[in-house]
Design a protein around this motif. Structure first.
Motif, short mmCIF file in Angstrom:
data_model
loop_
_atom_site.label_atom_id
_atom_site.label_comp_id
_atom_site.label_asym_id
_atom_site.label_seq_id
_atom_site.Cartn_x
_atom_site.Cartn_y
_atom_site.Cartn_z
N GLY A 1 9.88 9.10 5.54
CA GLY A 1 10.68 7.92 5.29
C GLY A 1 10.08 6.99 4.26
N GLU A 2 8.80 6.68 4.41
CA GLU A 2 8.17 5.69 3.53
C GLU A 2 7.54 6.31 2.28
N LEU A 3 6.91 7.48 2.43
CA LEU A 3 6.30 8.13 1.26
C LEU A 3 7.27 9.06 0.54
N GLY A 4 8.38 9.39 1.20
CA GLY A 4 9.43 10.17 0.54
C GLY A 4 9.10 11.63 0.33
N GLY B 1 7.47 19.77 -4.27
CA GLY B 1 7.69 21.16 -3.92
C GLY B 1 6.79 21.67 -2.81
N GLN B 2 5.94 20.82 -2.25
CA GLN B 2 5.04 21.22 -1.18
C GLN B 2 5.45 20.56 0.13
N LYS B 3 5.04 21.17 1.23
CA LYS B 3 5.42 20.67 2.56
C LYS B 3 4.20 20.12 3.29
N PHE C 1 4.27 10.37 13.36
CA PHE C 1 3.84 9.93 12.04
C PHE C 1 4.85 10.31 10.95
N ASN C 2 5.93 10.94 11.35
CA ASN C 2 6.92 11.40 10.39
C ASN C 2 7.58 10.29 9.57
N PRO C 3 7.84 9.11 10.15
CA PRO C 3 8.43 8.05 9.33
C PRO C 3 7.56 7.67 8.12
N ASP D 1 0.83 -1.21 0.00
CA ASP D 1 0.00 0.00 0.00
C ASP D 1 0.87 1.26 0.00
N ILE D 2 1.98 1.22 0.72
CA ILE D 2 2.90 2.36 0.74
C ILE D 2 3.44 2.63 -0.66
N GLU D 3 3.88 1.59 -1.33
CA GLU D 3 4.45 1.77 -2.66
C GLU D 3 3.42 2.33 -3.64
N ALA D 4 2.18 1.87 -3.52
CA ALA D 4 1.12 2.36 -4.41
C ALA D 4 0.84 3.84 -4.15
N ALA D 5 0.79 4.23 -2.87
CA ALA D 5 0.51 5.62 -2.52
C ALA D 5 1.70 6.52 -2.87
N LYS D 6 2.89 6.02 -2.67
CA LYS D 6 4.11 6.80 -2.92
C LYS D 6 4.20 7.27 -4.37
N ALA D 7 3.88 6.41 -5.27
CA ALA D 7 3.98 6.75 -6.69
C ALA D 7 3.12 7.95 -7.05
N THR D 8 1.96 8.06 -6.43
CA THR D 8 1.04 9.15 -6.73
C THR D 8 1.36 10.41 -5.93
N LEU D 9 1.63 10.25 -4.65
CA LEU D 9 1.82 11.40 -3.77
C LEU D 9 3.07 12.21 -4.07
#
Length: 332
Positions: free
Chosen positions: A234-237, A206-208, A228-230, A192-200
């Motif tokens: 860390g995971e979503l990059g 450029g946004q915080k 929740f920072n990891p 699920d992380i990998e799927a979300a990461k690609a989109t997010l």
């Protein structure tokens, strides 16, 4: 006559021995456990060990001897363990209370549990009464508390460090024979992380994004490896704000510092229990003129309690639920 005196002497000696034994037993049953554990508790533990046998498990470089079959677990101090129990459906016999009651967050697994005190104030006498096979404490405990728990049952201090979350989940799984469940939970989450990461990453370039926790009426940020920072960094990059990069621990952040960060999205955790002396702190914070000029607040991209405010952030349950919320709110 001589035989009569001998008999009286024997009876007197016998009564003295009984009195001495009674006194010894009374002193050993000190509920504070500052002295040796009670004879009754020790005997019970020995009988259980002989009946069930023992095994050795490894956790974070340490070896622990526990009963072959672990059925009665007491959790004290380790909120991380409570969250792991929810995802693995493990029901402790003793659990942590918050404000005198079990949080709704753990309702699915505390149906058969008794309170063993507050988060940092374990009730040792109650724990003895519950006769646990294993006690799960916290690495935040001082050595004195750990020593007292060890006298009751094998005690494992569960790490409060977010990066140990997989080890924590696997520890509980190994204790309870739910290794397959833990493996499935971990593999599903990582997919699920990998799927979300690609989109997010593409959308939020450029946004915080910042996660804030309010305690005692004060806003706090955490290091990139905590809360929740990891998940975010860390995971979503996602981009790590300077204020987060510089944080060494839980650190108060002023409205001016938050304005300098100027995040585009903000997740705020606010628990009434953690802000009892400042119940209006969140509303006052949002009404502050400086805060109202921050991009996230101007664009109505501030999300409050998207997960239960008592969640630790690091454990599997926190990560799963927070990831669901991140996708829901950031992929609109």
């Amino acid at each position: 006559m001589k035989r009569k005196f001998l008999l009286i002497g024997f009876i007197t000696l016998f009564m003295l021995v009984l009195a001495a034994c009674g006194g010894e037993k009374e002193s050993e049953q000190d509920p504070s456990l500052d002295k040796d554990e009670s004879r009754e508790t020790a005997q019970t533990k020995q009988e259980l060990t002989e009946e069930n046998g023992t095994r050795t498990i490894e956790y974070l470089g340490e070896s622990y001897t526990v009963p072959e079959k672990v059925e009665r677990i007491v959790v004290t101090g380790a909120m991380e363990a409570m969250e792991d129990m929810v995802v693995l459906d493990v029901h402790p016999v003793g659990a942590i209370a918050v404000g005198g009651k079990f949080p709704e967050l753990y309702a699915s697994v505390t149906d058969k549990a008794e309170s063993i005190g507050e988060k940092i104030k374990p009730n040792f006498e109650k724990i003895v009464e519950l006769a646990p096979d294993v006690i799960l404490g916290s690495t935040k405990f001082p050595e004195e508390v750990h020593g007292k728990l060890e006298k009751i049952a094998p005690t494992i201090l569960v790490s409060h460090i977010s990066t140990d979350w997989e080890n924590n989940l696997n520890l509980l799984a190994e204790l309870t024979g739910k290794q397959a469940d833990a493996e499935k939970i971990l593999s599903t989450y990582k997919a699920d992380i990998e799927a979300a990461k690609a989109t997010l990453i593409e959308k939020l370039k450029g946004q915080k994004v910042a996660a804030i926790r309010m305690r005692g009426g004060q806003a706090y940020v955490y290091p990139k490896e905590v809360f929740f920072n990891p998940v975010l960094y860390g995971e979503l990059g996602l981009e790590v704000p300077n204020e987060v990069s510089k944080a060494k621990s839980q650190e108060a952040i002023s409205v001016e510092q938050l304005a300098d960060m100027n995040p585009d999205y903000v997740f705020i955790q606010f628990s009434a229990d953690e802000n009892a002396d400042a119940p209006n702190a969140l509303e006052d914070f949002k009404k502050n003129p400086i805060v109202q000029n921050i991009t996230a607040f101007k664009n109505d991209q501030v999300f409050v309690n998207v997960v239960d405010p008592l969640m630790e952030g690091g454990p599997a349950y926190s990560r799963i639920k927070f990831l669901e919320s991140v996708q829901q709110y950031l992929l609109k």
